[in-house]
Design a protein around this motif. Structure first.
Motif, PDB file in Angstrom:
ATOM      1  N   ILE A 160       0.831  -1.220   0.000  1.00 33.12           N
ATOM      2  CA  ILE A 160       0.000   0.000   0.000  1.00 33.12           C
ATOM      3  C   ILE A 160       0.861   1.265   0.000  1.00 33.12           C
ATOM      4  O   ILE A 160       0.354   2.370   0.107  1.00 33.12           O
ATOM      5  CB  ILE A 160      -0.985   0.014   1.189  1.00 33.12           C
ATOM      6  N   GLY A 161       2.183   1.085  -0.077  1.00 34.13           N
ATOM      7  CA  GLY A 161       3.059   2.257  -0.147  1.00 34.13           C
ATOM      8  C   GLY A 161       3.337   2.899   1.195  1.00 34.13           C
ATOM      9  O   GLY A 161       3.833   4.025   1.266  1.00 34.13           O
ATOM     10  N   ALA A 162       3.022   2.185   2.288  1.00 36.74           N
ATOM     11  CA  ALA A 162       3.397   2.698   3.614  1.00 36.74           C
ATOM     12  C   ALA A 162       4.864   2.350   3.850  1.00 36.74           C
ATOM     13  O   ALA A 162       5.385   1.391   3.278  1.00 36.74           O
ATOM     14  CB  ALA A 162       2.523   2.074   4.684  1.00 36.74           C
ATOM     15  N   ILE A 163       5.543   3.133   4.679  1.00 35.88           N
ATOM     16  CA  ILE A 163       6.980   2.937   4.920  1.00 35.88           C
ATOM     17  C   ILE A 163       7.129   2.182   6.234  1.00 35.88           C
ATOM     18  O   ILE A 163       6.698   2.682   7.272  1.00 35.88           O
ATOM     19  CB  ILE A 163       7.680   4.307   5.018  1.00 35.88           C
ATOM     20  N   HIS A 164       7.710   0.975   6.188  1.00 33.12           N
ATOM     21  CA  HIS A 164       7.829   0.273   7.476  1.00 33.12           C
ATOM     22  C   HIS A 164       9.140   0.593   8.165  1.00 33.12           C
ATOM     23  O   HIS A 164      10.143   0.912   7.528  1.00 33.12           O
ATOM     24  CB  HIS A 164       7.610  -1.232   7.344  1.00 33.12           C
TER      25      HIS A 164
END
Ligand code: 6R9
Length: 651
Positions: A160-164
């Motif tokens: 989803i394009g979140a940065i972990h």
């Protein structure tokens, strides 16, 4: 064999290894030359190993000049990392195992997760995160044990394009809180409890503690691992299994720019608080996939095991992204090498038919101290390639790994790299190079190492030379910035030696042009005007049959400038004595020379180590300096009590 003889022996690839390998000596030479002479052409071709949504037209835009450092690869291309690691394999290997999960307790069942199942799980986790309000570009902290959900969570973020930002599950609540604040994450993913080595860490309690003050609006998604009772924050905490039931497993991957951040990983430097190392999407994935395939000579159908934790960069690149991008079967191990006993690694290798095994020298030295029977009672015949990472490996441990673990059959790839580099930077390749125990040997494709004079910063040409290690040009896996502090990025890596990426390591280029990492340059000591790597003395000490582990630091010495202070852990069953102290001192003198003669030898039942196994020399230096007030933060140590023992028994 003496230490010197061990260190000078070489091991050429067997004909079988060479023939099987993707890269033999001639191919390495050809590909390396191409990668240096025509980086755009080389990387443009290599980038085709991943699927692009929109192809890039520009390969590389890099500047290493202080004040204007920027690093961009494939900058106008778009892709999705999760789609590359999962979706694109469905047509050809949907029913192949993607992840083998081996639990802490060998009596519990292992799990085999196929690519098809992985796809469904990642989609679910992605939809749960979306339902919790996570959007493209948001940061998500992952504080999980080594369970498949850690992989689902990382890939769900990528989807989803979140940065972990993964925080090692052994870190304390304060360290966790600092990282949540540092990257301004609004969601933490954790589990109730983490079983490890038969002991339990209450992760959710740690999260509660980390978020108790100004982070008390951060949401938490909780994976049920043990079913233990946990304290719940109503309205903020969500059980993963309940939320997963409410969403579909269908989540279309977000189209990401090649230079969109994929993850942040906090790592310690020589000064200040840990830095958030930022890696981006396209270059990182290409580099992870290529290095995984080449270094480990990975072939279709191999079972591959990297024994690191996903909380470290090694876990990111070589448990998850590299292997899955290549459609491999990757093993995730929840436990520790010594539980239930020191045979566990080798039993897991037999149980799952592991072909490539990758671990750290510190684990090898610990196991070596327990005796060979733990190894020799297992078969290990599936093994083809062995790897090490994390610190220089002393020839003793190398030799043990090669002969006892690998039955003198399996090449060892000694991979030098860093959180900052994203993937392997120097390593021998199994089918191409005659191994030298303890040498990282050859630059990987696209890597231009330079040896610099530490004082003048000038390039030292030729062979048989030593200096600090810097890299002259960018490679696709390079970190792009420090999260929220580009200035710190430039100062840390580009200001000491203008125009180069400075690694912080020292190195030697031997007469054959092979590279040997001599350790962090902040660990160099100067004894009577002689420069010495503490690693050298440590290596000599551990070469002694009665020594299991050693750490060496410099301390102020009236006459010599710095003296050599050695912390020594003896092999199981050995007793400290004055005689033994004398014996070790003479041993080191004979191994390296009189200038390396230890000034102090302190018996150390344990050494202060981070949970990733790195010895915290900062603390040992302070103890050696008698400076107990300034030990700094010891909360991130695997066992903080060893420090008290060392202080109480200081010589
Ligand atoms: C991947 C990883 C990086 C530092 C690095 C160096 C040391 C790593 C090594 C090695 C000698 C090797 N290091 N691999 N030294 N030989 N094969 O470990 O990343 O945790 O960031 O540590 O580890 O000193 O600078 P990271």
């Amino acid at each position: 064999m003496t230490e010197t003889a061990l260190a000078t022996a070489t091991y050429a690839p067997s004909e079988a290894t060479r023939k099987h390998a993707h890269v033999d000596a001639a191919t390495y030479d050809k590909m390396y030359a191409a990668s240096i002479n025509d980086p755009d052409g080389f990387w443009s071709e290599q980038a085709q190993r991943v699927d692009w949504i929109k192809p890039f037209t520009k390969v590389k835009d890099v500047n290493f000049d202080l004040g204007n450092v920027h690093i961009k690869w494939f900058e106008d291309g778009t892709l999705n990392v999760a789609a590359n690691c999962v979706d694109r394999h469905l047509a050809t290997r949907g029913d192949q195992t993607a992840i083998i999960w081996e639990p802490d307790d060998p009596k519990d069942a292992a799990r085999h997760i196929t690519y098809k199942e992985l796809h469904g799980q990642v989609g679910k986790m992605a939809n749960v995160l979306k339902a919790m309000g996570v959007k493209k570009g948001d940061r998500v902290v992952i504080y999980l044990p080594m369970i498949p959900e850690a992989a689902y969570a990382m890939l769900a973020c990528a989807r989803i394009g979140a940065i972990h930002s993964v925080v090692f599950a052994g870190f304390s609540p304060d360290a966790l809180g600092a990282r949540v604040t540092g990257c301004d994450a609004r969601v933490v993913i954790t589990a109730d409890t983490a079983p490890r080595g038969g002991r339990a860490t209450k992760l959710k309690d740690n999260v509660n503690q980390a978020l108790r003050h100004d982070l008390n609006d951060v949401k938490c998604l909780v994976v049920r691992r043990t079913g233990d009772q946990i304290a719940w924050r109503d309205g903020l905490d969500f059980w993963y299994h309940e939320e997963a039931d409410k969403v579909s497993s269908d989540c279309p991957p977000e189209e990401m720019n090649a230079e969109d951040p994929l993850f942040i990983l906090y790592t310690s430097g020589s000064t200040g608080q840990p830095k958030g190392v930022v890696h981006t999407t396209g270059g990182y994935l290409v580099y992870a996939a290529l290095t995984h395939q080449t270094t480990f000579d990975y072939h279709e159908g191999d079972v591959y095991w990297c024994g690191a934790d996903v909380g470290w960069v090694t876990g990111h690149t070589y448990i998850l992204y590299g292997p899955l991008a290549n459609g491999a079967t990757t093993l995730m191990f929840e436990g520790v090498p010594t539980y239930p006993d020191a045979s566990r690694f080798w039993q897991v290798i037999d149980k799952h038919g592991v072909n490539q095994f990758y671990t750290a020298p510190t684990a090898l030295r610990a196991l070596m101290g327990q005796g060979d029977e733990f190894v020799t009672q297992t078969s290990r015949k599936s093994l083809r390639i062995l790897g090490t990472v994390g610190e220089p490996i002393n020839p003793e441990a190398w030799n043990w790994y090669y002969k006892v673990v690998g039955d003198s059959r399996c090449p060892i790839v000694d991979t030098w790299w860093q959180t900052e580099t994203g993937g392997h930077m120097m390593t021998p390749l199994p089918g191409a190079h005659a191994l030298k125990p303890g040498a990282a040997q050859k630059p990987f494709f696209g890597v231009k190492p330079v040896v610099l004079d530490p004082t003048s910063g000038q390039i030292i040409e030729g062979n048989g030379v030593e200096g600090v290690l810097a890299i002259a040009d960018s490679w696709p896996g390079q970190m792009r910035t420090v999260w929220g502090d580009h200035d710190r990025f430039e100062k840390t890596y580009f200001s000491d030696y203008k125009g180069y990426y400075f690694s912080g390591d020292g190195c030697r280029r031997d007469e054959d042009g092979d590279y040997w990492i001599t350790g962090r340059v902040d660990d160099v000591i100067n004894v009577s005007g002689h420069r010495m790597g503490t690693a050298e003395v440590e290596s000599a000490l551990v070469a002694h049959a009665k020594v299991a582990e050693a750490a060496v630091v410099g301390y102020p010495h009236d006459i010599k400038g710095q003296g050599i202070y050695c912390y020594v852990t003896l092999m199981h069953g050995e007793t400290p004595s004055e005689e033994l102290r004398k014996e070790l001192r003479n041993w080191v003198r004979s191994e390296i020379g009189p200038i390396a003669s230890p000034d102090v030898i302190q018996w150390a039942p344990g050494l202060p180590k981070t949970r990733s196994g790195k010895i915290m020399r900062r603390i040992l230096r302070k103890i050696a300096e008698n400076d107990f007030g300034a030990l700094g933060d010891t909360s991130t140590l695997a066992d903080p009590s060893v420090v008290d023992d060392l202080i109480a028994n200081r010589k």
